[in-house]
Structures are given as C-alpha cells and as structure tokens.
Design a protein around this motif. Structure first.
Motif, PDB file in Angstrom:
ATOM      1  N   LEU A 132      33.994  55.038  45.724  1.00  0.00           N
ATOM      2  CA  LEU A 132      35.396  54.664  45.906  1.00  0.00           C
ATOM      3  C   LEU A 132      35.742  53.419  45.109  1.00  0.00           C
ATOM      4  O   LEU A 132      36.816  53.336  44.500  1.00  0.00           O
ATOM      5  N   ASN A 133      34.824  52.434  45.129  1.00  0.00           N
ATOM      6  CA  ASN A 133      35.052  51.221  44.336  1.00  0.00           C
ATOM      7  C   ASN A 133      35.169  51.541  42.856  1.00  0.00           C
ATOM      8  O   ASN A 133      36.069  51.055  42.154  1.00  0.00           O
ATOM      9  N   LEU A 134      34.241  52.357  42.371  1.00  0.00           N
ATOM     10  CA  LEU A 134      34.217  52.697  40.946  1.00  0.00           C
ATOM     11  C   LEU A 134      35.483  53.468  40.559  1.00  0.00           C
ATOM     12  O   LEU A 134      36.124  53.174  39.538  1.00  0.00           O
ATOM     13  N   THR A 135      35.869  54.434  41.392  1.00  0.00           N
ATOM     14  CA  THR A 135      37.057  55.241  41.095  1.00  0.00           C
ATOM     15  C   THR A 135      38.326  54.392  41.130  1.00  0.00           C
ATOM     16  O   THR A 135      39.169  54.472  40.229  1.00  0.00           O
ATOM     17  N   GLY A 136      38.450  53.567  42.177  1.00  0.00           N
ATOM     18  CA  GLY A 136      39.641  52.732  42.293  1.00  0.00           C
ATOM     19  C   GLY A 136      39.785  51.754  41.146  1.00  0.00           C
ATOM     20  O   GLY A 136      40.871  51.602  40.571  1.00  0.00           O
ATOM     21  N   LEU A 137      38.684  51.086  40.805  1.00  0.00           N
ATOM     22  CA  LEU A 137      38.738  50.134  39.689  1.00  0.00           C
ATOM     23  C   LEU A 137      39.014  50.837  38.365  1.00  0.00           C
ATOM     24  O   LEU A 137      39.754  50.317  37.521  1.00  0.00           O
ATOM     25  N   THR A 138      38.432  52.018  38.176  1.00  0.00           N
ATOM     26  CA  THR A 138      38.668  52.756  36.929  1.00  0.00           C
ATOM     27  C   THR A 138      40.139  53.108  36.770  1.00  0.00           C
ATOM     28  O   THR A 138      40.731  52.916  35.699  1.00  0.00           O
ATOM     29  N   ILE A 139      40.744  53.598  37.846  1.00  0.00           N
ATOM     30  CA  ILE A 139      42.177  53.956  37.783  1.00  0.00           C
ATOM     31  C   ILE A 139      43.029  52.709  37.554  1.00  0.00           C
ATOM     32  O   ILE A 139      43.916  52.690  36.692  1.00  0.00           O
ATOM     33  N   GLY A 140      42.760  51.653  38.330  1.00  0.00           N
ATOM     34  CA  GLY A 140      43.538  50.427  38.178  1.00  0.00           C
ATOM     35  C   GLY A 140      43.408  49.819  36.798  1.00  0.00           C
ATOM     36  O   GLY A 140      44.396  49.395  36.194  1.00  0.00           O
ATOM     37  N   LEU A 141      42.176  49.790  36.281  1.00  0.00           N
ATOM     38  CA  LEU A 141      41.962  49.222  34.945  1.00  0.00           C
ATOM     39  C   LEU A 141      42.558  50.101  33.858  1.00  0.00           C
ATOM     40  O   LEU A 141      43.028  49.597  32.828  1.00  0.00           O
ATOM     41  N   SER A 142      42.561  51.422  34.064  1.00  0.00           N
ATOM     42  CA  SER A 142      43.185  52.321  33.076  1.00  0.00           C
ATOM     43  C   SER A 142      44.671  52.000  32.934  1.00  0.00           C
ATOM     44  O   SER A 142      45.198  51.901  31.821  1.00  0.00           O
ATOM     45  N   VAL A 143      45.345  51.835  34.072  1.00  0.00           N
ATOM     46  CA  VAL A 143      46.765  51.477  34.040  1.00  0.00           C
ATOM     47  C   VAL A 143      46.946  50.114  33.388  1.00  0.00           C
ATOM     48  O   VAL A 143      47.808  49.934  32.506  1.00  0.00           O
ATOM     49  N   PHE A 144      46.133  49.157  33.792  1.00  0.00           N
ATOM     50  CA  PHE A 144      46.276  47.801  33.262  1.00  0.00           C
ATOM     51  C   PHE A 144      46.009  47.757  31.757  1.00  0.00           C
ATOM     52  O   PHE A 144      46.738  47.091  31.012  1.00  0.00           O
ATOM     53  N   PHE A 145      44.984  48.463  31.291  1.00  0.00           N
ATOM     54  CA  PHE A 145      44.667  48.470  29.860  1.00  0.00           C
ATOM     55  C   PHE A 145      45.773  49.152  29.058  1.00  0.00           C
ATOM     56  O   PHE A 145      46.132  48.694  27.961  1.00  0.00           O
TER      57      PHE A 145
END
Length: 820
Positions: free
Chosen positions: A22-35
């Motif tokens: 869950l941590n990995l998925t959440g951070l990946t999605i959040g960072l994708s939007v941010f990047f």
C-alpha cells in the motif's frame, strides 16, 4: 553495516507485505502526479531557455493612440537604423508563417518558416550544427533549416548548397540548425534571409508589418534603452506622422497628441506572463491553469506522504518487540533511526523509479493526454533529473523522520511488555497523529472532488450558452489582399463578389473587419458619451450580408431604414440603409449601451459622429473568460483586409468554388499564395477544448489523489481490525450483532470524514470562488455542489472500509479469544 541494514529492511518488507505494498502503490501514484505537474510547470516556465542571455532580448511593439495595449509588430526600419541605438547589440525584423518550400526536383513540403534579415541569429542564437553561425544568413536569399526538416525534404542532412523555392524566390541553404529543446515561440523548420526585409522605405515609419526584437548590451539598463527608443520615435516617426520636425517636443507631449504613434518594449518574460499586445507570437501563460496544477500536484504529494507516515506508524506495534530486543542487545537510538530511514529510502526510491516510468509511459503513449500536457521526456534535461534526485532524498527525510523517531523513542521495558498504554509515547502520540493525518488527507481529497464538480458545471455552462449568433455551416478566410495589384492600386474584389453571388453552393456570404474568437481586430478605441466622458469600444465594420448571415438579434430600436423591430426578433437587415453621412447610423450591442450609460440609446450620439439606431443582443466574439466587448457596428463595404464569411451546406464544394474564383482573380504576383480556411464552429470548439483539456487533467489527477487517500484509509481499516481483534470478539460474546460491530467500526472513520468535510468547506469555497472569478460569465456556487461532494465522499469512504467492517462484524469469538 549499511548492507546489514538493507537486509533488515527487506526482511521487514516480507513480514508486513500488505502495508508496504500500500505504501509503495500510494507513493508511486502520488509521485507520478507530482512529477507530471512538475514537468508541466518546468515546461511552462522555461520558454526561450535555449537562447543565451534571454533576459537581454526585448520585443519592440507599436503604440498607437487609442490602442491601449499596443501591437506586437512595428516598422522594419528599426533594424536598418540600429547603429543609431548604442544600447543594442543587434535588432532583427521578421515575419513568421507557413511556407511551401520546393526543391529543384519539384518535391515540396509545408514548413513553419521565418523570413528575416542578416541579424536574426545574433538576437536568437539557435545552435548551428552545420555551417558558420556568424555568416549563414549574412547574404540575402540564404537559408538555414533544421536537421529534421532536411531529412524530410531532402532525405539527408548533407544539404549545403541545395536550393529551395518559395513565392518565386530562391534560397541557398547555408546551414543546419538544431531544434530548440525548450518550448519557444520560434519553433520553426526554416529561417530565410529575405532581401525585401533589408529595404529601407521612409513610408515604413508609419507602418507596422514585422516582428521586431532587439538584444541589448548586458551593461545597458532598460531605462536607457527605452530612452533611445523615444529618441527614435521623435526623430523618425513623429516627422512622418506630422509632416515636420519634433523640435523641442518631449515624448510625453507627443503621447498626448491624438495622432500619436510610438514604440514600447517588452521582455521575453513579460511577453509570456503579462503582455496584452495584439499579434503576439508568444503564447500567453495560462496562470490560472498553472496555479491549479501546482495545487493539485502538491495536494497529491502531501496526501501520499501523509499516507506513508500513517501506515508506517499504524504497524508500529508489530515492531515494538523487535526494537526492544535490539535495544537490549545494545543498539543505540541512532542505529535504529538509520534502519528505519533506510527502509523508508528504499520504498521512496522504488516509488520514484516506478513513478518516473509511469510519467514516461504517459508522455510517450498517450497523445491525447500526456503528449499535449507535457511535451518532453523525464530524461530530457539533466538538471531536472538532478532536482528529482535531491527531491527523493528530501522526501525520505520528510516522510520517514516521524516514524523513525516514534519507533525508536521508548525504553526497552516499555517496548517489550504486552500491550501499550494509551499515554505511552505521548510526545509522539501516533494515534492522535494518524487521526489528524487522515483528516488532512481527506480535506485535500474533498476539496479536489468539489473542484472537479464545479469545473464540470462551469465548462458545461460555457458549452451550452447562447453565443448570440448562428455559427452552423460557416467558413471564413482573409485572403482578399491578394486580389489587389500593388502596382496600380486596382483590385478585383467587386468581380469576386459578383462571382460568389452567382453560385448555388453558397447560401449567404458577407464581409467584416473581425471574426468571432479572433483577437486580431479587437482594438478598443476611445470614444466619448454625451457628457464628454471617455470610454473604449470596438469598432466593427461589416456589410449588410455579413450581419444577415450571422443572424444577430435586435433588442431595441429600428433598422437604418426606420422599420420597427420587436424585442428578441431576428434581425431583418435587407432594409439597412447603405448611404454614408458625416453622422453615421450604427448598431451597438447591449454592453456598449451599458458602458456609455445609454438607458434609452436610440437616437443618441457617440463621439458626435455615431448615431445609434438599434441595439443588438450581446454576442460572444472573444475568449471564454473575458466579458463581452462594447461593440459599435458600422456598415462598410469589403476592402483588402476584410474577412470573407460564407454559409454553405456543402462546405468542401463551396471552398473549392471560392478558391477557383479567387485564383482566377488574384494578381499574378501572388499566384503562389493559398487561402486558409477556418470553420467558425471549430473556433469556439477549439477554445472549449482548452477548457476541457484543463478539466481532464484536473479530473485525472484528482482521481489519483483520491485513490491514494483510499489506499491509506484501507490500510488504517486493516490495522484497526487487527488492533481491536479481541475487543470485537468480546463484544460478540456479549451479544453484539454484525450490524452493531459494523456501526462501531465505521463510526470512528465517519467522525474523521465529517471533521475533514467541515474543514474543507471554507477552503473549497474560497479557492473555487477565486477560480470562477476568472470568468466574466460564470455559475454560482450552490449548496447542492457541496451536498453532492459530501455524498460522493461518503460513498468512496464506506466503499473502501466496507470489506474490513464486515470482516470485523463476522469475527468468530472462538478464534479471537482462544489464546486469552
């Protein structure tokens, strides 16, 4: 030691795979939007960065009395008198447009081209990869092309000495330039030195036909350069306009003259962010969209970081004994903090790598979304990647420092004993922090949901509003200039009109000085009301046929002939008088009536020369966000600069017919020119597509941010079930039903969401009011919007925790209490 800590980290991942997933998925999605948002901001803020010393480059605009914001074109003579301006290193004059370039073997290709002088590359230092940058354009009839265009046209980059032909002129290819890496207003395929640009003409001081840019010396300040421009105005433009020398006249005195013509300068940054000059090549930065995207990107990042911290502390009780054993065996707090930071760094690094891959995939494969939102790869610029690397390190510290301090904060005997009193770890109260973090997460998510709803409603309002005219089946073009013979001043416009009137393919046609959604002719002029107060209005010239085919509606007054027209009836313009007089009868729109304070406008005079005979309902001729312009419509027959507008059911056949007549009547010197058509419906659709595109980005990013929040909520639900495992078993023994347990389980989450909604409400109202204020015609925020937002939020939340709440309600007390 580092290797051992990394081993511990992966061992921890295996123990709690769900939380780490869950941590990995959440951070990946959040960072994708941010990047993605970061790349967009970087792209929009880096215009013209390929050119060295871009801060020293200025556009020289024309100022005309009554034209408040000026024009982004000026006299080409400025480039020919640049020796008289000590502050400049070079001045260049050019035009930019389409050019059909042909080779000797009759192969041709349409190019985005610039026709300019020998100084262009001194102002804009494109990278010349083949040829000598100082001399490739030094002679007339020479050209440089990009390497991509060379391959398309010639099949090779070995093109030095080749020639291309355009509009009867031949150009020798002297070099190859590299396409700019950053976005630019000068994204072209070819740059050609046209000999006509080098010709000095005294009459050109009264014209404005070229884009003029100057590069000033680095030691020169802006004020000095502006003073030199004023001196040029008084030396050349004033005598040409007034017919005598300026003498002791100051530039301030000249600006007060009704015949004033002058010059103004704007930097590249000003052109991008604040310029209102007509005919600008530089695309205007959409500050509203940029701000919205920045808010969404930061919100997605914060939600994912809070989610990471939340889930990291939620599973802390599982690791208390591990930490306690290590403390007993001699591990100090610094070592434990290092271990948790390394674990976090691995998760953040993996998430960042996956996010960069997602961003690259979106950019490369989705032309409808990523290709238009961000136009270069994440690997495009090394400085961006360096920034991303520092960001990952900073994000690790930001997201991991609290869990690390929390897990390493207590004494070993506290960590080893069974259970954990509520007051323990009070300085790092994880339970309270998780509640606050969950509220903050959903404040962001609720605000984004409300924003999506409001944006949809506003765009739907714009899409369905009455434009005030009928654009169905209408085509426009502006090639009448080529119907003139510059040698004797004659034109074939009358013959052109006669031919069009005979065709059954064309239902109606007319001519006007401006088009809907076209800013080129929107020049507000100063005019006076009956009390002598000055206001600005757009003067629109059109013939009777144009007004008729557009189906404007009259709300007050009469036609020029005096025939009465009722409110909201279709304008019957067949009877409009065609006579010219010193006091000209005009039609005005409702906005002009309000601006000039005309409660009963019929018969009133504007500036002593325009007599109002009718009021037309407001019609939208400008962009979606601006208010309707005050417009005064003056009857006028077509001239060389008029737009032709036709209505036809068979548009392709009608275009072909018009083009055949136009080619027959065009002066021989313009035989290579072509008509460029626009469908009136597509103009408005294009503006709507920009708003729809912004809404699509907002929707996409908001959905991802909400998903991250839901992942965090799901993780907390899993943790809560595990933490209250025995409690639910005891309640079942004491007679609690499944519904009772589900209600008990859901109640705590409902409280947090309710608090988040209360906090999000004023935040959303404030930000959305500011966003809507950018639109002159807008919806109003209503209670229904936020009620719907609340219902959507509750649906999302309870859908997320439903499975876990049912799991808690269906627990078998035998399984939960058998070890007690």
């Amino acid at each position: 030691m580092i290797i051992q800590l990394i081993k511990y980290a992966f061992r921890s991942f295996r123990k709690t795979p769900l939380i780490h997933l869950l941590n990995l998925t959440g951070l990946t999605i959040g960072l994708s939007v941010f990047f993605l948002v970061s790349l967009y901001v970087y792209q929009e803020k880096s215009y013209e960065s390929d050119f060295s010393n871009k801060e020293d480059v200025f556009q020289i605009n024309s100022e005309i009395q009554g034209m408040m914001d000026g024009m982004a074109v000026s006299t080409p003579n400025l480039a020919l008198v640049q020796d008289e301006i000590p502050e400049v290193e070079a001045i260049t004059a050019f035009t930019k447009g389409k050019a059909d370039l042909a080779t000797d073997d009759n192969k041709s290709l349409m190019a985005d081209a610039i026709r300019t002088d020998a100084h262009f590359l001194k102002v804009f230092d494109f990278k010349v990869i083949v040829g000598d940058a100082s001399s490739v354009l030094s002679k007339p009839s020479t050209a440089v092309i990009t390497n991509e265009f060379a391959i398309q046209l010639f099949g090779s980059t070995d093109v030095l000495g080749e020639v291309v032909t355009y509009a009867g002129d031949t150009y020798l290819i002297n070099g190859i330039i590299e396409k700019p890496r950053y976005k630019t207003q000068l994204d072209v395929d070819a740059i050609m030195h046209n000999a006509k640009v080098d010709v000095y003409e005294t009459k050109a001081w009264g014209g404005a036909s070229k884009h003029i840019y100057a590069r000033i010396n680095q030691a020169t300040d802006r004020d000095s350069f502006e003073q030199s421009m004023d001196e040029i105005v008084l030396k050349y433009i004033y005598p040409h306009t007034k017919g005598d020398e300026a003498g002791n006249l100051s530039i301030e005195g000249w600006k007060k003259d009704p015949a004033y013509r002058g010059l103004m300068i704007e930097s590249l940054d000003e052109l991008r962010t604040e310029s209102k000059a007509m005919l600008n090549l530089m695309p205007k930065l959409d500050q509203s969209r940029l701000t919205t995207m920045i808010i969404v990107g930061i919100a997605a990042l914060l939600i994912s970081v809070i989610n990471f911290i939340n889930l990291s502390t939620a599973k802390a009780t599982v690791r208390f004994k591990e930490v306690g054993v290590k403390r007993i065996l001699g591990a100090n707090r610094g070592l434990l903090i290092s271990q948790f930071l390394i674990e976090a760094f691995i998760v953040v690094l993996l998430s960042a790598i996956l996010a960069l891959g997602v961003v690259e995939l979106v950019i490369k494969l989705s032309a409808d979304f990523g290709g238009s939102f961000v136009e270069f790869s994440v690997l495009h610029f090394s400085e961006w990647l360096m920034g991303a690397a520092f960001f990952i390190v900073g994000l690790t510290l930001l997201s991991a420092i609290y869990p690390a301090l929390y897990l390493s904060s207590n004494k070993s005997f506290i960590l080893m004993r069974k259970g954990l009193p509520k007051n323990e770890l009070s300085i790092f109260n994880a339970t309270g922090f998780r509640k606050v973090a969950t509220v903050v997460q959903f404040v962001g998510s609720i605000s984004l949901i409300a924003a999506v709803i409001v944006m949809f409603l506003q765009i739907d309002f714009l899409r369905n509003r009455d434009l005030g005219y009928d654009d169905n089946g209408i085509l426009t073009t502006n090639g009448l200039f080529y119907l003139s013979n510059p040698r004797d001043g004659s034109s074939t416009i009358s013959a052109f009109q006669n031919e069009l009137s005979k065709s059954p393919l064309i239902e109606e046609f007319g001519f006007s000085s401006r088009l809907p959604m076209d800013d080129v002719k929107q020049v507000p002029m100063p005019l006076k009301d009956a009390n002598g107060n000055e206001h600005h209005a757009v003067i629109m010239r059109a013939n009777i046929e144009y007004l008729k085919l557009m189906k404007f509606r009259l709300s007050k007054g009469t036609m020029f002939s005096g025939a009465e027209i009722g409110t909201s009836t279709v304008l019957n313009l067949d009877s409009i008088a065609k006579k010219q007089s010193l006091i000209r009868p005009v039609l005005i729109n409702e906005m002009a009536a309000r601006v000039f304070g005309l409660e009963e406008p019929i018969g009133e005079l504007i500036s002593g020369k325009y007599k109002v005979v009718g009021v037309i309902e407001d019609f939208f001729f400008n962009d979606l966000r601006r208010a309707v312009d005050p417009i005064i419509i003056v009857e006028s027959q077509p001239n060389l600069y008029s737009y032709l507008t036709i209505r036809s059911k068979d548009q392709n056949s009608a275009k072909a017919f018009v083009e055949s007549v136009w080619e027959k009547l065009t002066w021989v010197g313009y035989s290579d020119e072509r008509l460029e058509w626009e469908a009136l419906e597509s103009n408005y659709a294009e503006l709507m597509s920009e708003e729809n595109q912004g809404f699509s980005y907002m929707l996409f990013f908001s959905v991802l941010a909400v998903i991250v929040s839901c992942l965090g909520l799901f993780g907390l639900a899993v943790f809560t079930v595990d933490l209250r495992f025995h409690e639910f078993g005891i309640r079942k023994v004491l007679g609690a039903s499944v519904i009772d347990i589900v209600q008990l389980f859901s109640k705590d989450f409902a409280k947090l969401i309710a608090i988040a909604f209360v906090v999000a409400l004023p935040v959303s109202i404030y930000t959305l009011q500011n966003w809507l204020d950018d639109f002159a015609n807008r919806i109003s925020l209503s209670a229904e919007v936020f009620l719907f937002t609340g219902l959507i939020t509750l649906f999302i939340v309870f859908s997320t925790i439903l499975f876990q709440s049912l799991k808690a309600g269906r627990l078998n007390p035998v399984d939960t209490l058998r070890n007690e």
